[in-house]
Design a protein around this motif. Structure first.
Motif, PDB file in Angstrom:
ATOM      1  N   GLY A  41       0.850  -1.180  -0.137  1.00  0.00           N
ATOM      2  CA  GLY A  41      -0.052  -0.148   0.049  1.00  0.00           C
ATOM      3  C   GLY A  41       1.039   1.211   0.002  1.00  0.00           C
ATOM      4  N   ASP A  42       0.273   2.192   0.561  1.00  0.00           N
ATOM      5  CA  ASP A  42       0.790   3.145   0.251  1.00  0.00           C
ATOM      6  C   ASP A  42       2.305   3.187   1.158  1.00  0.00           C
ATOM      7  OD1 ASP A  42       0.859   6.219  -0.708  1.00  0.00           O
ATOM      8  OD2 ASP A  42      -0.447   7.243  -0.052  1.00  0.00           O
ATOM      9  N   GLY A  43       3.909   3.661   1.258  1.00  0.00           N
ATOM     10  CA  GLY A  43       4.654   3.879   2.075  1.00  0.00           C
ATOM     11  C   GLY A  43       5.371   2.807   1.704  1.00  0.00           C
ATOM     12  N   GLY A  44       4.891   1.679   0.658  1.00  0.00           N
ATOM     13  CA  GLY A  44       6.365   0.619   0.179  1.00  0.00           C
ATOM     14  C   GLY A  44       6.099  -0.734   0.867  1.00  0.00           C
ATOM     15  N   MET A  45       7.515  -1.247   0.377  1.00  0.00           N
ATOM     16  CA  MET A  45       7.156  -2.915   0.530  1.00  0.00           C
ATOM     17  C   MET A  45       7.978  -3.011   1.824  1.00  0.00           C
ATOM     18  SD  MET A  45       8.461  -5.359  -1.422  1.00  0.00           S
ATOM     19  CE  MET A  45       8.306  -4.856  -3.774  1.00  0.00           C
ATOM     20  N   THR A  46       7.346  -3.849   2.459  1.00  0.00           N
ATOM     21  CA  THR A  46       8.382  -4.451   3.839  1.00  0.00           C
ATOM     22  C   THR A  46       8.595  -5.460   3.633  1.00  0.00           C
ATOM     23  OG1 THR A  46       6.522  -5.090   4.673  1.00  0.00           O
ATOM     24  CG2 THR A  46       6.578  -3.151   5.244  1.00  0.00           C
TER      25      THR A  46
ATOM     26  N   GLU B   4       4.151 -15.007  -0.645  1.00  0.00           N
ATOM     27  CA  GLU B   4       5.018 -16.343  -2.339  1.00  0.00           C
ATOM     28  C   GLU B   4       4.523 -14.887  -3.684  1.00  0.00           C
ATOM     29  OE1 GLU B   4       4.320 -19.750  -2.464  1.00  0.00           O
ATOM     30  OE2 GLU B   4       4.171 -19.983  -4.496  1.00  0.00           O
ATOM     31  N   THR B   5       3.767 -14.398  -3.509  1.00  0.00           N
ATOM     32  CA  THR B   5       3.386 -13.876  -4.380  1.00  0.00           C
ATOM     33  C   THR B   5       3.017 -12.457  -3.953  1.00  0.00           C
ATOM     34  OG1 THR B   5       2.359 -15.801  -5.780  1.00  0.00           O
ATOM     35  CG2 THR B   5       1.570 -13.479  -7.101  1.00  0.00           C
ATOM     36  N   LEU B   6       3.726 -10.811  -4.233  1.00  0.00           N
ATOM     37  CA  LEU B   6       3.054  -9.622  -3.773  1.00  0.00           C
ATOM     38  C   LEU B   6       3.214  -8.840  -5.124  1.00  0.00           C
ATOM     39  CD1 LEU B   6       3.422  -7.989  -1.628  1.00  0.00           C
ATOM     40  CD2 LEU B   6       5.503  -7.614  -1.407  1.00  0.00           C
ATOM     41  N   VAL B   7       2.029  -7.870  -5.037  1.00  0.00           N
ATOM     42  CA  VAL B   7       1.988  -6.686  -5.675  1.00  0.00           C
ATOM     43  C   VAL B   7       2.048  -6.048  -5.384  1.00  0.00           C
ATOM     44  CG1 VAL B   7      -0.204  -5.818  -7.410  1.00  0.00           C
ATOM     45  CG2 VAL B   7      -0.060  -8.115  -6.933  1.00  0.00           C
TER      46      VAL B   7
ATOM     47  N   GLY C 203       8.116   5.427  -0.250  1.00  0.00           N
ATOM     48  CA  GLY C 203       8.406   4.012  -0.344  1.00  0.00           C
ATOM     49  C   GLY C 203       8.932   3.692  -1.797  1.00  0.00           C
ATOM     50  N   MET C 204       8.648   4.358  -2.924  1.00  0.00           N
ATOM     51  CA  MET C 204       9.252   3.874  -4.365  1.00  0.00           C
ATOM     52  C   MET C 204      10.492   3.582  -4.297  1.00  0.00           C
ATOM     53  SD  MET C 204       7.340   3.005  -7.074  1.00  0.00           S
ATOM     54  CE  MET C 204       8.977   2.455  -8.315  1.00  0.00           C
ATOM     55  N   ASN C 205      11.111   2.678  -4.997  1.00  0.00           N
ATOM     56  CA  ASN C 205      12.126   2.336  -5.598  1.00  0.00           C
ATOM     57  C   ASN C 205      11.906   0.976  -6.009  1.00  0.00           C
ATOM     58  OD1 ASN C 205      13.128  -0.659  -4.231  1.00  0.00           O
ATOM     59  ND2 ASN C 205      12.934   0.717  -1.953  1.00  0.00           N
ATOM     60  N   PRO C 206      13.347   1.268  -6.771  1.00  0.00           N
ATOM     61  CA  PRO C 206      13.225   0.358  -8.448  1.00  0.00           C
ATOM     62  C   PRO C 206      13.430  -1.293  -8.144  1.00  0.00           C
ATOM     63  CG  PRO C 206      15.112   1.633  -8.442  1.00  0.00           C
ATOM     64  CD  PRO C 206      14.109   2.904  -7.920  1.00  0.00           C
ATOM     65  N   ASP C 207      14.403  -1.346  -6.698  1.00  0.00           N
ATOM     66  CA  ASP C 207      14.456  -2.343  -6.388  1.00  0.00           C
ATOM     67  C   ASP C 207      13.506  -3.048  -6.179  1.00  0.00           C
ATOM     68  OD1 ASP C 207      17.603  -2.267  -6.806  1.00  0.00           O
ATOM     69  OD2 ASP C 207      17.513  -0.978  -4.214  1.00  0.00           O
ATOM     70  N   ASP C 208      12.575  -2.008  -5.213  1.00  0.00           N
ATOM     71  CA  ASP C 208      11.096  -3.548  -4.840  1.00  0.00           C
ATOM     72  C   ASP C 208      10.351  -3.335  -5.964  1.00  0.00           C
ATOM     73  OD1 ASP C 208      12.192  -3.155  -1.810  1.00  0.00           O
ATOM     74  OD2 ASP C 208      10.945  -1.520  -1.871  1.00  0.00           O
ATOM     75  N   LEU C 209      10.521  -2.565  -6.861  1.00  0.00           N
ATOM     76  CA  LEU C 209       9.952  -2.525  -7.871  1.00  0.00           C
ATOM     77  C   LEU C 209      10.181  -3.589  -8.782  1.00  0.00           C
ATOM     78  CD1 LEU C 209       7.473  -0.992  -9.910  1.00  0.00           C
ATOM     79  CD2 LEU C 209       9.503  -1.149 -10.748  1.00  0.00           C
ATOM     80  N   ARG C 210      11.259  -4.469  -9.058  1.00  0.00           N
ATOM     81  CA  ARG C 210      11.818  -5.809  -9.662  1.00  0.00           C
ATOM     82  C   ARG C 210      11.602  -6.670  -8.625  1.00  0.00           C
ATOM     83  NH1 ARG C 210      16.208  -2.292 -10.940  1.00  0.00           N
ATOM     84  NH2 ARG C 210      16.328  -1.391 -12.504  1.00  0.00           N
TER      85      ARG C 210
ATOM     86  N   ARG D  64       7.013  -1.709 -17.832  1.00  0.00           N
ATOM     87  CA  ARG D  64       7.139  -2.395 -18.525  1.00  0.00           C
ATOM     88  C   ARG D  64       9.089  -2.383 -19.169  1.00  0.00           C
ATOM     89  NH1 ARG D  64       2.750  -5.504 -18.601  1.00  0.00           N
ATOM     90  NH2 ARG D  64       0.895  -4.185 -19.751  1.00  0.00           N
ATOM     91  N   GLU D  65       9.281  -1.101 -19.147  1.00  0.00           N
ATOM     92  CA  GLU D  65      10.587  -0.934 -19.797  1.00  0.00           C
ATOM     93  C   GLU D  65      11.379  -1.577 -18.568  1.00  0.00           C
ATOM     94  OE1 GLU D  65      12.328  -0.681 -22.425  1.00  0.00           O
ATOM     95  OE2 GLU D  65      10.915  -1.258 -23.454  1.00  0.00           O
ATOM     96  N   ILE D  66      11.528  -1.129 -17.184  1.00  0.00           N
ATOM     97  CA  ILE D  66      11.872  -0.933 -15.942  1.00  0.00           C
ATOM     98  C   ILE D  66      12.562  -2.468 -15.531  1.00  0.00           C
ATOM     99  CG2 ILE D  66      12.791  -0.275 -13.502  1.00  0.00           C
ATOM    100  CD1 ILE D  66      11.702   2.683 -14.682  1.00  0.00           C
ATOM    101  N   THR D  67      11.263  -3.353 -15.482  1.00  0.00           N
ATOM    102  CA  THR D  67      11.009  -4.767 -15.397  1.00  0.00           C
ATOM    103  C   THR D  67      11.209  -5.104 -16.560  1.00  0.00           C
ATOM    104  OG1 THR D  67       8.632  -4.469 -15.282  1.00  0.00           O
ATOM    105  CG2 THR D  67      10.215  -3.713 -13.420  1.00  0.00           C
ATOM    106  N   ASP D  68      12.099  -5.186 -17.876  1.00  0.00           N
ATOM    107  CA  ASP D  68      12.110  -6.249 -18.812  1.00  0.00           C
ATOM    108  C   ASP D  68      10.513  -6.491 -19.469  1.00  0.00           C
ATOM    109  OD1 ASP D  68      14.647  -5.409 -19.158  1.00  0.00           O
ATOM    110  OD2 ASP D  68      15.176  -6.601 -17.588  1.00  0.00           O
TER     111      ASP D  68
END
Lengths: 443, 229
Positions: A123-128, A136-139, A148-155, A220-224
Motif C-alpha cells: 500500500g502507500d508507504g512501500g514494501m516491508t 509468495e506472490t506480492l503485488v 517508499g517507491m524504489n526500483p529494487d522493490d519494483l523488481r 514495463r521497460e524498467i522490469t523488462d
C-alpha cells in the motif's frame, strides 16, 4: 371528554433528522471539523445479497458436490507480461499499507495468503521485509505519493498495481494522521515523525490515459516486461475507466466499489462518492467485451466481499477474481468481541470500531503502537486468514457445482436472478420469477 | 565506447542490454544515436556507467536511475529522472513537466528551462535548473534541494515539507505554507557545492539567491487553517 383522557401524541423521531444525523450536527457544531474514520460505507446498499443462484434442475445438470472437480485457479497478467501470475484461488488480498497496518498484520496477511495460494498487495508507504518475506506472490502498488517507491522493490514484486483510485474515496488521496507516523513509518516515507501525512490524489508525472499508457511502458521497460501491470480504479464510471485502462495497456483492471475500506478518510467522502460494486461489474465487463478483451485483460473486483456466495456472484457477473480487505482484517481479529471492554472504553463497540487512524486498535492490527501491535501473533492470525480463504473457496465451489460448473469461471449471469428491481437493473439479471431486466443496457 | 543506433535497434533491446550490465562492467561509456524523442529511454539503470543520448528524449528518460550518469543532448520530455535514486542526469536543453518528480537522490541538471511541477514530491534529489521553472514546482516536496538560476512560476513550494528551494530570479508567487527563509552560512555552503557540481559556480554567486522552505504550519491539520488547503 376529560382533558386527562385525551390520547397523547407520541414523541416521533424524524426519519430525515435521525439520531445519527442529529449527533453529527452537534459534533460538527462543537468541533468545526468533519468526521474522519476508517473502513468503507456503512449505509445499506444494493449488494450481492440481492442476487440468488438458480441452481441446476431438469434443464441444467449439476456436478456431484464431493466427487466432481470444480477448479478455482486463475491466471492474471496474460496479456503482455512475460511472467503472469497463477493463483490457486480467485480471492486476493487488497492493498493495505504498512503504516495503516502494523508490521505484524502485514506479515499475517502474507502468511495466510501464501498458505491459501493467493497474493497480497502493498500500500502507500512501500514494501516491508515482513510482507515480502511471507508473501509468495506480492503485488506492489504504485501510488501518487510514491512513498517508499524504489526500483529494487519494483523488481522484487510479482506484479505492479498502478493505483488511480479506490472505492472508498474515488478522486481522493491518502491520509495517515500523526499518531501513526512512527520512526519507521516516517523513515519509509521520507517525512518528519508525527506530522499528518496526506498523500496526493493525482500522480505527479502523468495526467490522463495517454500519459498513463507511456507510464505503463516505462514500468514495463524498467522490469523488462516481466511483471503484470494492474490498474486499480474506484467504481464511478466503470465502463469508461475500464476501457481507458485497457487502452493504456493494463494487463489487469482492479475495480473497487464504495464498500471497499480505507485507512482513514472523511466520512462524507466514504458515504457519498462512488457507486456500489454491484452496479459497477456489468459495465466493466461490457467494456472488456466491447473491446474483445474479456478474459484477456483480467478483472478483479472488490468492495464488500464477505463469503463464498459473494465470490461466486462476482465471478458469475464476469469478474476473474475478487479482492478482500475488510474481511481479511476481520479474519485476523479486527473488531473481535473479545476486546469489547476496550472498545466500550473508546465509546464504540465490537463491529463498529472504525477510528483506525487513531492507532489505538486493541486487536493490534490498525496501529503502530508496539505494545498493541505485539498482541497480534502473525502465525496464528495468518492461519485464521488461510482458514477463512479456504471457506470462501469451498462455498463458491459448492454453488458452482450446484449450477453445473466445473470451474468457478464458468459461472455466468444466466445463473443469477435478482430479488429487487434495483439489483436487477444494476446486475443486469432478471427479477426473480420474471424475464424483466430493468434499465436496459445503459452504462 | 559502446554505440547503439536507435534507427536500427529497438528501445527494448537497448534497455535490456543496459539492465544486463554488471556492477563492475567494463562497458562504462555508451552513446545512443537517433533517439528521436522515444519514451522511457535508459530507464531503470543500475550500474555506474555513462550514457550520452545524442538528441531529444521523450517521457521518463532515465526514470528510476541508480548510479548511472545520463547526458541528454537535447530536450527531455515529461518526468525526466523521475524517482531517481542516485547518479546524475544532465539535460542540455529544456525539460518538460515533472522533472525529477519523487526522486530520492542523485543530481539532476537542466541547462535550459523546466516546465510545471519541477521537483514535485521530491524525496531527496538535488535539482539545478540554469533557466527558469514553471508553476507548481516543488509541490509537496519532501526533502532535497532545488536551485533555480532564473525565475520560478506561480505557487512555488505549495504544501512543501523539508525540501530547500534557492531561486536567483523572481518568484511569481509562493504556494500554501511556503515562505522565504533566512540564508545562513550552512545554506550558502550547500548551495555553493551544488553550483560547483552543476558547473556554474564561476558564473553566479550564492549571494544572488534567496531561500524558500516550509513554514510548517500545515504539518498537523488544524481547523483554523482550513482556508489554506
Amino acid at each position: 371528554m376529560d382533558a386527562e383522557n385525551i390520547p397523547q401524541t407520541l414523541p416521533r423521531m424524524s426519519a430525515t433528522f435521525d439520531p445519527h444525523s442529529l449527533a453529527e450536527i452537534r459534533r460538527a457544531a462543537a468541533t468545526g471539523i468533519y468526521d474522519i474514520r476508517g473502513g468503507g460505507t456503512k449505509r445499506k446498499l444494493p449488494h450481492f445479497d440481492d442476487l440468488l443462484f438458480l441452481g441446476a434442475s431438469v434443464s441444467r445438470y449439476p456436478l456431484e458436490g464431493y466427487r466432481e472437480k470444480c477448479a478455482t485457479d486463475v491466471w492474471l497478467g496474460t496479456r503482455f507480461a512475460k511472467k503472469p501470475i497463477h493463483l490457486k484461488i480467485p480471492v486476493t488480498i487488497a492493498g493495505m499499507s504498512f503504516g495503516a497496518l502494523s508490521g505484524q498484520a502485514k506479515e499475517a496477511l502474507g502468511r495466510g495468503a501464501t498458505i491459501a495460494g493467493t497474493s497480497t498487495t502493498t500500500g502507500d508507504g512501500g514494501m516491508t521485509p515482513e510482507e515480502r518475506g511471507q508473501s509468495e506472490t506480492l503485488v506492489y502498488q504504485y501510488l501518487p505519493s510514491r512513498y517508499g517507491m524504489n526500483p529494487d522493490d519494483l523488481r522484487k514484486a510479482d506484479a505492479i498495481e498502478v493505483v488511480v483510485g479506490q472505492g472508498a474515496k474515488p478522486g481522493g488521496g491518502g491520509m495517515l494522521l500523526g499518531q501513526k507516523i512512527s520512526d519507521r513509518v516516517a523513515a519509509m516515507r521520507n517525512l518528519p515523525m508525527g506530522i499528518d501525512q496526506r498523500s496526493a490524489c493525482r500522480h505527479p508525472d502523468w495526467t490522463g490515459p495517454d500519459d498513463l499508457e507511456i507510464k505503463i511502458e516505462e514500468l514495463r521497460e524498467i522490469t523488462d516486461w516481466e511483471k503484470p501491470i494492474y490498474v486499480k480504479v474506484g467504481a464511478t464510471r466503470p465502463y469508461y475507466d475500464v476501457a481507458l485502462a485497457v487502452k493504456s495497456g493494463a494487463d489487469v483492471v482492479v475495480l473497487d466499489g464504495m464498500q471497499g475500506g480505507t485507512a482513514a478518510t472523511q466520512d462524507v467522502f466514504i458515504e457519498h462518492v462512488g457507486i456500489p460494486i454491484l452496479a459497477a461489474i456489468r459495465p466493466a465487463v461490457q467494456a472488456l467485451q466491447d473491446l474483445g478483451m474479456h478474459r484477456k485483460v483480467q478483472l478483479i473486483v472488490s468492495g464488500g466481499i464477505r463469503n463464498g456466495a459473494d465470490v461466486a456472484k462476482a465471478l458469475a457477473l464476469g469478474a476473474d477474481a475478487v479482492a478482500i480487505g475488510t474481511a481479511a482484517l476481520v479474519a485476523l481479529g479486527d473488531n473481535d468481541p473479545v476486546h469489547e471492554a476496550e472498545y466500550q472504553a473508546m465509546g464504540t463497540t465490537a463491529g463498529a470500531y472504525d477510528d483506525w487512524h487513531e492507532g489505538r486498535d486493541p486487536a493490534g492490527i490498525t496501529t503502530q503502537d508496539p505494545a498493541l501491535a505485539s498482541r497480534l501473533d502473525p502465525v496464528v492470525a495468518g492461519r485464521r486468514l488461510a482458514n477463512y480463504l479456504s471457506v470462501l473457496t469451498l462455498e463458491a465451489q459448492t454453488i458452482a457445482r450446484a449450477c453445473g460448473k466445473s470451474h468457478l469461471h464458468n459461472l455466468e449471469p444466466e445463473d443469477l436472478v435478482a430479488l429487487s428491481i434495483e439489483a436487477a437493473a444494476m446486475a443486469r439479471v432478471p427479477l426473480a420469477g420474471t424475464d424483466w431486466i430493468p434499465g436496459g443496457q445503459g452504462l | 565506447m559502446h554505440v547503439v543506433d536507435l534507427a536500427t535497434t529497438t528501445r527494448r533491446e537497448l534497455n535490456q542490454q543496459l539492465h544486463a550490465l554488471a556492477a563492475d562492467t567494463n562497458d562504462t561509456h555508451w552513446r545512443i544515436d537517433n533517439p528521436e524523442g522515444q519514451h522511457a529511454l535508459v530507464a531503470g539503470l543500475d550500474a555506474p556507467v555513462t550514457v550520452e543520448i545524442m538528441g531529444h528524449a521523450g517521457y521518463y528518460c532515465a526514470g528510476m536511475n541508480k548510479l548511472a550518469t545520463v547526458i541528454i543532448g537535447g530536450n527531455a520530455g515529461v518526468g525526466v529522472a523521475e524517482n531517481m535514486m542516485s547518479g546524475t542526469v544532465h539535460v542540455k536543453g529544456d525539460a518538460s513537466q515533472s522533472a525529477g518528480a519523487t526522486a530520492h537522490g542523485g543530481l539532476l541538471i537542466i541547462d535550459g528551462d523546466a516546465s510545471a511541477r519541477c521537483g514535485i514530491s521530491m524525496k531527496g534529489v538535488d535539482i539545478v535548473v540554469k533557466g527558469s521553472i514553471g508553476p507548481m514546482s516543488a509541490f509537496m516536496a519532501q526533502s532535497g534541494t532545488i536551485v533555480v538560476l532564473g525565475d520560478a512560476g506561480e505557487a512555488l513550494g505549495d504544501s512543501i515539507y523539508e525540501a530547500r528551494l534557492f531561486v536567483r530570479g523572481e518568484v511569481k508567487s509562493l504556494g500554501s505554507d511556503c515562505i522565504e527563509k533566512e540564508m545562513r552560512p550552512e545554506h550558502k555552503q550547500g548551495l555553493r557545492k551544488l553550483l560547483q557540481d552543476a558547473g556554474v559556480s564561476e558564473e553566479v554567486s550564492v549571494d544572488e539567491f534567496r531561500r524558500y522552505g516550509s513554514a510548517r504550519q500545515l504539518y498537523n491539520f488544524h481547523v483554523d487553517n482550513a482556508a489554506a488547503y
